[in-house]
Design a protein around this motif. Structure first.
Motif, PDB file in Angstrom:
ATOM      1  N   GLU A 152       0.948  -1.041   0.106  1.00  0.00           N
ATOM      2  CA  GLU A 152      -0.059  -0.059  -0.042  1.00  0.00           C
ATOM      3  C   GLU A 152       0.782   1.346   0.016  1.00  0.00           C
ATOM      4  OE1 GLU A 152      -2.899   1.871  -1.024  1.00  0.00           O
ATOM      5  OE2 GLU A 152      -3.902   0.317   0.315  1.00  0.00           O
ATOM      6  N   SER A 153       1.827   1.341   0.781  1.00  0.00           N
ATOM      7  CA  SER A 153       2.776   2.548   0.825  1.00  0.00           C
ATOM      8  C   SER A 153       3.639   3.081  -0.165  1.00  0.00           C
ATOM      9  CB  SER A 153       3.588   2.368   2.291  1.00  0.00           C
ATOM     10  OG  SER A 153       2.690   2.148   3.480  1.00  0.00           O
ATOM     11  N   THR A 154       3.740   2.120  -1.159  1.00  0.00           N
ATOM     12  CA  THR A 154       4.462   2.492  -2.430  1.00  0.00           C
ATOM     13  C   THR A 154       3.829   3.676  -3.343  1.00  0.00           C
ATOM     14  OG1 THR A 154       3.705   0.765  -3.961  1.00  0.00           O
ATOM     15  CG2 THR A 154       5.647   0.197  -2.283  1.00  0.00           C
ATOM     16  N   VAL A 155       2.759   3.586  -3.337  1.00  0.00           N
ATOM     17  CA  VAL A 155       1.996   4.863  -4.083  1.00  0.00           C
ATOM     18  C   VAL A 155       1.558   5.983  -3.522  1.00  0.00           C
ATOM     19  CG1 VAL A 155       0.388   5.167  -6.062  1.00  0.00           C
ATOM     20  CG2 VAL A 155       1.463   2.985  -5.762  1.00  0.00           C
ATOM     21  N   MET A 156       0.697   6.050  -2.527  1.00  0.00           N
ATOM     22  CA  MET A 156       0.406   7.063  -1.722  1.00  0.00           C
ATOM     23  C   MET A 156       0.550   7.300  -0.282  1.00  0.00           C
ATOM     24  SD  MET A 156      -2.761   8.256  -4.276  1.00  0.00           S
ATOM     25  CE  MET A 156      -3.680   9.216  -2.907  1.00  0.00           C
ATOM     26  N   ILE A 230       4.169   0.513 -10.890  1.00  0.00           N
ATOM     27  CA  ILE A 230       3.531  -0.332  -9.903  1.00  0.00           C
ATOM     28  C   ILE A 230       1.956  -0.494 -10.281  1.00  0.00           C
ATOM     29  CG2 ILE A 230       2.863  -0.282  -7.554  1.00  0.00           C
ATOM     30  CD1 ILE A 230       5.609   1.296  -7.061  1.00  0.00           C
ATOM     31  N   LEU A 231       1.515   0.692 -10.508  1.00  0.00           N
ATOM     32  CA  LEU A 231       0.051   0.677 -10.992  1.00  0.00           C
ATOM     33  C   LEU A 231      -0.169  -0.352 -12.059  1.00  0.00           C
ATOM     34  CD1 LEU A 231      -0.806   4.123 -10.632  1.00  0.00           C
ATOM     35  CD2 LEU A 231      -1.765   2.407  -9.061  1.00  0.00           C
ATOM     36  N   SER A 232       0.512  -0.440 -13.192  1.00  0.00           N
ATOM     37  CA  SER A 232       0.535  -1.156 -14.287  1.00  0.00           C
ATOM     38  C   SER A 232       0.745  -2.631 -13.894  1.00  0.00           C
ATOM     39  CB  SER A 232       1.469  -0.875 -15.276  1.00  0.00           C
ATOM     40  OG  SER A 232       1.190  -2.033 -16.473  1.00  0.00           O
ATOM     41  N   PHE A 236      -3.126  -4.224 -13.915  1.00  0.00           N
ATOM     42  CA  PHE A 236      -3.258  -4.957 -15.173  1.00  0.00           C
ATOM     43  C   PHE A 236      -2.370  -6.088 -15.210  1.00  0.00           C
ATOM     44  CE2 PHE A 236      -3.768  -0.272 -16.423  1.00  0.00           C
ATOM     45  CZ  PHE A 236      -5.241  -0.282 -16.132  1.00  0.00           C
ATOM     46  N   GLN A 237      -1.521  -6.376 -14.674  1.00  0.00           N
ATOM     47  CA  GLN A 237      -0.746  -7.485 -14.458  1.00  0.00           C
ATOM     48  C   GLN A 237       0.296  -7.296 -15.679  1.00  0.00           C
ATOM     49  OE1 GLN A 237      -4.384  -8.538 -14.132  1.00  0.00           O
ATOM     50  NE2 GLN A 237      -3.682  -7.750 -11.934  1.00  0.00           N
ATOM     51  N   GLN A 238       0.625  -6.313 -15.900  1.00  0.00           N
ATOM     52  CA  GLN A 238       1.558  -5.808 -17.048  1.00  0.00           C
ATOM     53  C   GLN A 238       2.612  -5.268 -16.358  1.00  0.00           C
ATOM     54  OE1 GLN A 238       1.161  -6.530 -20.336  1.00  0.00           O
ATOM     55  NE2 GLN A 238       3.390  -6.016 -20.102  1.00  0.00           N
ATOM     56  N   PRO A 239       3.754  -5.820 -16.404  1.00  0.00           N
ATOM     57  CA  PRO A 239       5.053  -5.224 -15.936  1.00  0.00           C
ATOM     58  C   PRO A 239       5.569  -3.861 -17.190  1.00  0.00           C
ATOM     59  CG  PRO A 239       5.551  -7.278 -16.728  1.00  0.00           C
ATOM     60  CD  PRO A 239       4.010  -7.085 -16.653  1.00  0.00           C
ATOM     61  N   VAL A 274      -1.880   5.431 -16.375  1.00  0.00           N
ATOM     62  CA  VAL A 274      -1.883   4.048 -17.058  1.00  0.00           C
ATOM     63  C   VAL A 274      -3.291   3.759 -17.588  1.00  0.00           C
ATOM     64  CG1 VAL A 274       0.010   3.295 -15.508  1.00  0.00           C
ATOM     65  CG2 VAL A 274      -2.157   2.862 -14.807  1.00  0.00           C
ATOM     66  N   ARG A 275      -3.440   3.203 -18.659  1.00  0.00           N
ATOM     67  CA  ARG A 275      -4.495   2.964 -19.541  1.00  0.00           C
ATOM     68  C   ARG A 275      -4.201   1.468 -20.085  1.00  0.00           C
ATOM     69  NH1 ARG A 275      -8.997   5.643 -20.419  1.00  0.00           N
ATOM     70  NH2 ARG A 275      -8.064   7.622 -19.449  1.00  0.00           N
ATOM     71  N   ARG A 276      -5.386   0.595 -20.039  1.00  0.00           N
ATOM     72  CA  ARG A 276      -5.478  -0.581 -20.872  1.00  0.00           C
ATOM     73  C   ARG A 276      -6.142  -0.063 -22.306  1.00  0.00           C
ATOM     74  NH1 ARG A 276      -4.914  -5.787 -19.753  1.00  0.00           N
ATOM     75  NH2 ARG A 276      -5.370  -5.601 -17.521  1.00  0.00           N
ATOM     76  N   MET A 277      -5.399  -0.565 -23.333  1.00  0.00           N
ATOM     77  CA  MET A 277      -5.812  -0.243 -24.696  1.00  0.00           C
ATOM     78  C   MET A 277      -6.489  -1.207 -25.153  1.00  0.00           C
ATOM     79  SD  MET A 277      -4.300   2.795 -24.587  1.00  0.00           S
ATOM     80  CE  MET A 277      -4.326   3.483 -26.304  1.00  0.00           C
TER      81      MET A 277
END
Length: 343
Positions: A152-156, A230-232, A236-239, A274-277
């Motif tokens: 949790e602490s890695t983003v906000m 990290i969000l991706s 989205f399980q997309q590194p 980040v956006r899944r196309m």
């Protein structure tokens, strides 16, 4: 009363924030959650690792740190010369990794997390590097060993944005996330909106402790890039590699541009998205964006952070809160510990 033993790696600003919470919230956690959380070890690159089976004296630890004295002076402890030696010598329930972020290779945090997960130990981390660079691998390693990796602490910091996305919005297919995930740049842009110059505001941010002496990671967008990575990975399980995130910092933003945006009913913010196309690939960007005032992100000022999550069932959910700070980041770590404990 259920006991949970915690090992802490890293006793800087974040590690001490968690320690203070474990001390001040101890009675509440026992009375309200039936949980006795004991800090059984603390490790740092400078001090090695100290361990006490029945729990360390947290007040004593914090006093030693305040006086800049070696943690090894704490009575009734075992000593190990290195962090990894301590991790391998005993097994607590949860390892908390709070060493400094290294976005080049993720070390030493990456090795700490791999070692703990490999021996069946839950891990909670505030360290962006290992998750940004090897998040998929580490999550797979956790699953293989029947344990949890929470971050949790890695983003906000302590603002519950990842738990909102992954648990609070369970069942919703998130298609995009965009937000203000760096407090330093938001503070600077907010002040520039009041008519001040970039250089003046940067100096003020450094004086207030919002910006480092070398602010490159913040103002050039590298910190936000790591959070987009990290969000991706989580959404989205997309590194993604850092080179796959289009990046523009705020050093080129002028007072005139900020004022022109204001006159047009907009505000400039550094946005990570980040956006899944449609083809399944992920588009990731970090860049200054002119936001209309109807956008909730346009109203996030000062050092605050915010993230907007988009999905087909909940069209837009925005989470706003602190994105940095000792106690604030410690709160994120504590929330993850409680989630693993299942209370």
């Amino acid at each position: 009363m259920r006991r949970v033993d915690v090992s802490l790696v890293g006793f800087g600003v974040v590690g001490k924030g968690l320690a203070r919470l474990l001390l001040t919230r101890r009675e509440w956690l026992q009375e309200q959650r039936g949980l006795d959380i004991r800090l059984v070890s603390v490790a740092s690159a400078r001090a090695g690792c100290i361990y006490a089976e029945d729990g360390l004296d947290i007040a004593g630890l914090l006093a030693l740190a305040e006086q800049r004295r070696p943690l090894t002076e704490l009575a009734h402890t075992q000593y190990f010369s290195s962090t990894l030696a301590g991790i391998e010598a005993f097994k607590s329930d949860i390892l908390v990794e709070a060493t400094g972020t290294n976005l080049r290779d993720g070390e030493p945090g990456l090795s700490h997390i791999r070692a703990a997960l490999s021996r069946g130990q839950h891990v909670v981390t505030a360290n962006k590097g290992p998750v940004a660079l090897a998040g998929i691998e580490l999550l797979q390693l956790a699953r293989q060993n029947g344990v949890q990796l929470r971050m949790e602490s890695t983003v906000m910091a302590g603002t519950p944005v990842l738990s909102t996305a992954l648990e609070g919005m369970a069942g919703a297919q998130i298609s995009a996330a965009r937000g203000i995930v760096n407090g330093t740049t938001n503070y600077i842009l907010s002040a520039m909106a009041e008519g001040r110059d970039y250089a003046e505001v940067l100096a003020d941010a450094q004086a207030r402790g919002y910006a480092e002496a070398d602010p490159t990671a913040d103002v050039e967008g590298y910190d936000a890039v790591a959070k987009a990575m990290i969000l991706s990975t989580l959404l989205f399980q997309q590194p993604l590699g850092a080179e796959q995130v289009a990046r523009t910092g705020i050093t080129g933003v002028t007072r005139e541009q900020v004022q022109h945006a204001s006159e047009a009913g907009k505000r400039i913010k550094l946005i990570a998205s980040v956006r899944r196309m449609s083809g399944g690939e992920v588009e990731a960007r970090v860049e200054p964006v002119e936001l209309p005032l109807i956008d909730p992100l346009a109203h996030v000022v000062g050092a605050m952070n915010a993230l907007t999550l988009e999905s087909e069932t909940l069209s837009s959910v925005t989470v706003i809160g602190p994105g940095a700070g000792s106690i604030e980041t410690g709160q994120g770590l504590l929330a993850d510990i409680l989630a693993i404990a299942g209370v």
